[in-house]
Design an enzyme around this catalytic site. Structure first.
Site, PDB file in Angstrom:
ATOM      1  N   SER A  87      -3.756  -1.256  -2.824  1.00 54.07           N
ATOM      2  CA  SER A  87      -2.826  -1.234  -1.696  1.00 54.07           C
ATOM      3  C   SER A  87      -1.953  -2.481  -1.708  1.00 54.07           C
ATOM      4  O   SER A  87      -2.391  -3.553  -2.145  1.00 54.07           O
ATOM      5  CB  SER A  87      -3.617  -1.190  -0.384  1.00 54.07           C
ATOM      6  OG  SER A  87      -2.774  -1.468   0.709  1.00 54.07           O
ATOM      7  N   TYR A 111      -9.807  -5.138   4.317  1.00 55.92           N
ATOM      8  CA  TYR A 111      -9.203  -4.077   3.497  1.00 55.92           C
ATOM      9  C   TYR A 111      -8.451  -4.672   2.291  1.00 55.92           C
ATOM     10  O   TYR A 111      -8.575  -4.197   1.162  1.00 55.92           O
ATOM     11  CB  TYR A 111      -8.263  -3.289   4.411  1.00 55.92           C
ATOM     12  CG  TYR A 111      -7.527  -2.144   3.799  1.00 55.92           C
ATOM     13  CD1 TYR A 111      -8.159  -0.929   3.553  1.00 55.92           C
ATOM     14  CD2 TYR A 111      -6.166  -2.249   3.494  1.00 55.92           C
ATOM     15  CE1 TYR A 111      -7.462   0.136   3.024  1.00 55.92           C
ATOM     16  CE2 TYR A 111      -5.461  -1.188   2.963  1.00 55.92           C
ATOM     17  CZ  TYR A 111      -6.113   0.005   2.728  1.00 55.92           C
ATOM     18  OH  TYR A 111      -5.413   1.055   2.197  1.00 55.92           O
ATOM     19  N   LYS A 113      -9.250  -4.057  -1.594  1.00 61.75           N
ATOM     20  CA  LYS A 113      -8.251  -3.405  -2.437  1.00 61.75           C
ATOM     21  C   LYS A 113      -7.890  -4.271  -3.648  1.00 61.75           C
ATOM     22  O   LYS A 113      -7.601  -3.756  -4.733  1.00 61.75           O
ATOM     23  CB  LYS A 113      -7.002  -3.081  -1.608  1.00 61.75           C
ATOM     24  CG  LYS A 113      -7.211  -1.926  -0.631  1.00 61.75           C
ATOM     25  CD  LYS A 113      -7.787  -0.703  -1.318  1.00 61.75           C
ATOM     26  CE  LYS A 113      -7.494   0.600  -0.621  1.00 61.75           C
ATOM     27  NZ  LYS A 113      -8.157   1.748  -1.273  1.00 61.75           N
TER      28      LYS A 113
END
Ligand SMILES: NC(=O)c1ccc[n+]([C@@H]2O[C@H](COP(=O)([O-])OP(=O)(O)OC[C@H]3O[C@@H](n4cnc5c(N)ncnc54)[C@H](O)[C@@H]3O)[C@@H](O)[C@H]2O)c1
Length: 304
Positions: free
Chosen positions: A152, A165, A169
């Site tokens: 991401s 997150y 990622k």
């Protein structure tokens, strides 16, 4: 439409909704038999429902394709092994793994509970590790495999409120870097995709007008290229709304500063030159840092 995945078997995790569903449909439309995995969880990873995976299987079958549903969690090593066994028993091989399952538990780092940090790492990083570990011996034995990690922009470049997150990622990029090296001699190619799409994951992050332009299907061409027979390896593609870019982890030319007592002051004074992107390279492996630094140091030391 090409039939380039004819005879191949693909596993797509988190394929009951959003991007995973679009990927599963795209692979099936090009001839792959697809194992559609989805826990049927809410966006934060809570709950489960068997409906999500079954609905996508029904869509594939209705379009004339072949698919199976699996509702195991990618966080559960036993369930992941059972999922891979399910695909192997049904179809005898696994050619493609798309690690796509994901959750969000956003909060600023100051407010983030450690349990939410760990959970997001567990789903994104360990989920991909489990699935890749389970297919790896099959891919080695058949001397063919394509593995995709879903990274991401939040990991590659950062995003306020997504430290958990983003860390997970970016960890997937690190996983890709080494697995691509280890898989090369078995023709296992490992790549990363940083998507941008209107799904429930972005429903409250992106403005409404932009969400309309960002169909998950517009990301799937990048997935098909990164897991296809002619796929590159160690490539990070970004994709959204029909646009495609590559992200690179680079090493600048930098500068030789030396090791004497004033090195910190000299480095501070030359920081702009050290960070200058002119002439930067994309190393083929971590050892390229040593190949860059050691000869330069030896040349300086030899020159007095
Ligand atoms: N949508 C975007 O713009 C965007 C941007 C960057 C990265 N991503 C990544 O793309 C992937 C897909 O996201 P999406 O936007 O389609 O979101 P989504 O929430 O629509 O889909 C994620 C799917 O994963 C499933 N899932 C969650 N935990 C699971 C588990 N433990 N085991 C199996 N399945 C599980 C969910 O049930 C859901 O169907 C994720 O990895 C996400 O982080 C999305």
């Amino acid at each position: 439409m090409s039939n380039e995945f004819k005879g191949q078997v693909a596993i797509v995790t988190g394929a009951g909704a959003g991007l995973g569903r679009a990927h599963a449909l795209a692979l099936a439309a090009r001839g792959a038999r697809v194992l559609v995995n989805d826990l049927g969880a809410a966006r934060d990873g809570t709950g489960d429902s068997t409906g999500a995976a079954a609905a996508v299987v029904a869509e594939i079958v209705a379009a004339g394709g072949e698919a199976l549903a699996n509702t195991g969690s990618v966080t559960d090593w036993d369930a992941v092994q059972a999922m891979v066994a399910q695909a192997q028993q049904a179809w005898g091989r696994v050619d493609v793994l798309v690690n796509n399952a994901g959750v969000l538990r956003d909060a600023s780092f100051a407010k983030m509970a450690l349990d939410d940090f760990r959970f997001v790492m567990e789903v994104h990083l360990m989920g991909a590790v489990h699935c890749t570990k389970a297919v790896w011996p099959l891919m080695q034995a058949q001397k063919y495999g394509r593995v995709l990690m879903t990274t991401s922009s939040s990991g590659l470049y950062g995003n306020f409120g997504q430290s958990n997150y983003g860390a997970a990622k970016m960890a997937l990029v690190g996983l890709m870097q080494t697995l691509a090296l280890e898989g090369a001699k078995y023709d296992i190619r490992v790549n990363c995709l940083a998507p941008l799409a209107a799904t429930r994951m972005t429903a409250d992050v992106l403005p409404e007008a932009l969400l309309q332009a960002l169909r998950p299907e517009s990301v799937s061409p990048a997935m098909l290229v990164l897991v296809g027979p002619d796929a590159p390896t160690r490539t990070i593609l970004c994709a959204g709304a029909g646009s495609f870019e590559a992200a690179h982890i680079t090493l600048t030319q930098g500068a030789w500063i030396g090791t004497d007592a004033l090195a910190p002051e000299q480095l501070a004074a030359q920081l702009a030159q050290v960070c200058d992107p002119a002439g930067q390279m994309v190393p083929g492996s971590g050892s390229q840092q040593a190949e860059h630094e050691v000869p330069r140091a030896l040349a300086r030391l030899a020159g007095g």
